[in-house]
Design an enzyme around this catalytic site. Sequence first.
Site, PDB file in Angstrom:
ATOM      1  CB  SER A  42      -0.936   0.000   1.219  1.00 11.04           C
ATOM      2  OG  SER A  42      -0.206  -0.246   2.414  1.00 11.04           O
ATOM      3  CG  ASN A  92       7.562  -4.387   0.934  1.00  6.03           C
ATOM      4  OD1 ASN A  92       8.635  -3.802   0.887  1.00  6.03           O
ATOM      5  ND2 ASN A  92       6.429  -3.769   1.293  1.00  6.03           N
ATOM      6  CE1 TYR A 123      12.904  -3.150   9.963  1.00 10.02           C
ATOM      7  CE2 TYR A 123      15.239  -2.577   9.815  1.00 10.02           C
ATOM      8  CZ  TYR A 123      13.994  -2.690   9.231  1.00 10.02           C
ATOM      9  OH  TYR A 123      13.820  -2.339   7.901  1.00 10.02           O
TER      10      TYR A 123
HETATM   11  P1  NAP Z   1       6.518   1.825   5.078  1.00  5.26           P
HETATM   12  O1  NAP Z   1       6.560   2.970   4.160  1.00  5.26           O
HETATM   13  O2  NAP Z   1       6.353   2.068   6.544  1.00  5.26           O
HETATM   14  O3  NAP Z   1       5.414   0.785   4.583  1.00  5.26           O
HETATM   15  C1  NAP Z   1       5.235  -0.410   5.276  1.00  5.26           C
HETATM   16  C2  NAP Z   1       4.243  -1.264   4.546  1.00  5.26           C
HETATM   17  O4  NAP Z   1       4.102  -2.493   5.279  1.00  5.26           O
HETATM   18  C3  NAP Z   1       2.876  -0.627   4.467  1.00  5.26           C
HETATM   19  O5  NAP Z   1       2.320  -0.900   3.196  1.00  5.26           O
HETATM   20  C4  NAP Z   1       2.100  -1.350   5.557  1.00  5.26           C
HETATM   21  O6  NAP Z   1       0.720  -1.487   5.277  1.00  5.26           O
HETATM   22  C5  NAP Z   1       2.730  -2.722   5.508  1.00  5.26           C
HETATM   23  N1  NAP Z   1       2.521  -3.471   6.743  1.00  5.26           N
HETATM   24  C6  NAP Z   1       3.045  -3.234   7.973  1.00  5.26           C
HETATM   25  N2  NAP Z   1       2.598  -4.129   8.851  1.00  5.26           N
HETATM   26  C7  NAP Z   1       1.765  -4.964   8.164  1.00  5.26           C
HETATM   27  C8  NAP Z   1       0.998  -6.100   8.517  1.00  5.26           C
HETATM   28  N3  NAP Z   1       0.979  -6.568   9.772  1.00  5.26           N
HETATM   29  N4  NAP Z   1       0.256  -6.707   7.555  1.00  5.26           N
HETATM   30  C9  NAP Z   1       0.262  -6.248   6.293  1.00  5.26           C
HETATM   31  N5  NAP Z   1       0.963  -5.169   5.894  1.00  5.26           N
HETATM   32  C10 NAP Z   1       1.716  -4.538   6.818  1.00  5.26           C
HETATM   33  O7  NAP Z   1       7.875   0.961   4.971  1.00  5.26           O
HETATM   34  P2  NAP Z   1       8.934   0.882   3.798  1.00  5.26           P
HETATM   35  O8  NAP Z   1      10.035   1.800   4.109  1.00  5.26           O
HETATM   36  O9  NAP Z   1       8.255   0.930   2.479  1.00  5.26           O
HETATM   37  O10 NAP Z   1       9.499  -0.587   4.074  1.00  5.26           O
HETATM   38  C11 NAP Z   1       9.096  -1.710   3.305  1.00  5.26           C
HETATM   39  C12 NAP Z   1      10.018  -2.872   3.655  1.00  5.26           C
HETATM   40  O11 NAP Z   1      11.370  -2.511   3.366  1.00  5.26           O
HETATM   41  C13 NAP Z   1       9.999  -3.227   5.134  1.00  5.26           C
HETATM   42  O12 NAP Z   1      10.120  -4.617   5.292  1.00  5.26           O
HETATM   43  C14 NAP Z   1      11.224  -2.540   5.674  1.00  5.26           C
HETATM   44  O13 NAP Z   1      11.705  -3.148   6.839  1.00  5.26           O
HETATM   45  C15 NAP Z   1      12.160  -2.700   4.512  1.00  5.26           C
HETATM   46  N6  NAP Z   1      13.251  -1.729   4.507  1.00  5.26           N
HETATM   47  C16 NAP Z   1      13.011  -0.400   4.437  1.00  5.26           C
HETATM   48  C17 NAP Z   1      14.065   0.490   4.413  1.00  5.26           C
HETATM   49  C18 NAP Z   1      13.865   1.956   4.313  1.00  5.26           C
HETATM   50  O14 NAP Z   1      14.877   2.681   4.433  1.00  5.26           O
HETATM   51  N7  NAP Z   1      12.691   2.478   4.105  1.00  5.26           N
HETATM   52  C19 NAP Z   1      15.367   0.012   4.485  1.00  5.26           C
HETATM   53  C20 NAP Z   1      15.580  -1.354   4.558  1.00  5.26           C
HETATM   54  C21 NAP Z   1      14.516  -2.221   4.553  1.00  5.26           C
HETATM   55  P3  NAP Z   1      -0.438  -0.609   5.998  1.00  5.26           P
HETATM   56  O15 NAP Z   1      -0.002   0.827   5.926  1.00  5.26           O
HETATM   57  O16 NAP Z   1      -1.614  -0.938   5.183  1.00  5.26           O
HETATM   58  O17 NAP Z   1      -0.530  -1.103   7.411  1.00  5.26           O
END
Ligand code: NAP
Length: 247
Positions: free
Chosen positions: A15, A91, A156
């Site tokens: 999303s 993801n 994490y």
């Molecule tokens: P984000 O913007 O906070 O988005 C997180 C997404 O995960 C949202 O779509 C959220 O959906 C969904 N989500 C969370 N809990 C959930 C659950 N229990 N069931 C279903 N959906 C769930 O995070 P992001 O930065 O895009 O991160 C995406 C992935 O990349 C994560 O695994 C994160 O750890 C990893 N990552 C991110 C970074 C970074 O710098 N941003 C770096 C390394 C790794 P809803 O809003 O609908 O709840």
Amino acid sequence: MKKLEGKIAVVTGGSRGIGAAIAKELGREGATVVINYNHSQVHAQAVVEEINSTGSTAIAIQADISEAEPTKLFIENVLEKFGRVDILVNNAGITRDRSFRKMSYEEWNKVIDTNLSSAFNTCKIALPSMLENKYGRIINISSVIGQSGGFGQSNYAAAKAGLVGFTKSLALETARGGVTVNAICPGFIATDMVVAMPDTVLEAIVAQIPMKKLGKPEDIAKGVIFICECEYMTGQSLNLNGGLYMM
Ligand code: NAP
């Protein structure tokens, strides 16, 4: 013919942020995309509409993938609707940062359940259909923090490092079945998760990145497409981090 025409792709947490960019890129490459979300229905629907407007097909399905039963129902629903899952991108993720001494059991468990157990939950139901079809691409979104550790991120870092171990083990078990299992370890990417950090913290992070900038969600999405196209890569981690951590 687009690269992923005819493929059925599932993106957990599609999303917002990285997941939304992955879903859109998969759609652009012709895949039918199932976008999972937990709370952000409006955002998920916007991603669906954007993909559908390009001529590909997308739907959104709500499920809390940190729990086994809703995840089972979610993937079974996809299998009923589309007959199979070809591409599964694990993801969805959250952070609950706190120094170890102050971290609660709830903060530990929530992060492990959402970032690590979720991949077990989805694969458990989706993998048999992949093995049956002798084709599958499982892509687990880990993190540079799983490699380097992170202050205040023991939950994490453990979850993300666990995801890499899970990736390698499942890759061994599926290598002869036409299914590849790989991880992507993003560095710091400009999404809600990162821009929520205080400016001073963010500036200090960028100063440490050799490329001197945050990554874009699209950078990770391109990695996903690359892995989808790779036949001879399994059990690997793709490090997309601007040079922040070199293995
Ligand atoms: P984000 O913007 O906070 O988005 C997180 C997404 O995960 C949202 O779509 C959220 O959906 C969904 N989500 C969370 N809990 C959930 C659950 N229990 N069931 C279903 N959906 C769930 O995070 P992001 O930065 O895009 O991160 C995406 C992935 O990349 C994560 O695994 C994160 O750890 C990893 N990552 C991110 C970074 C970074 O710098 N941003 C770096 C390394 C790794 P809803 O809003 O609908 O709840």
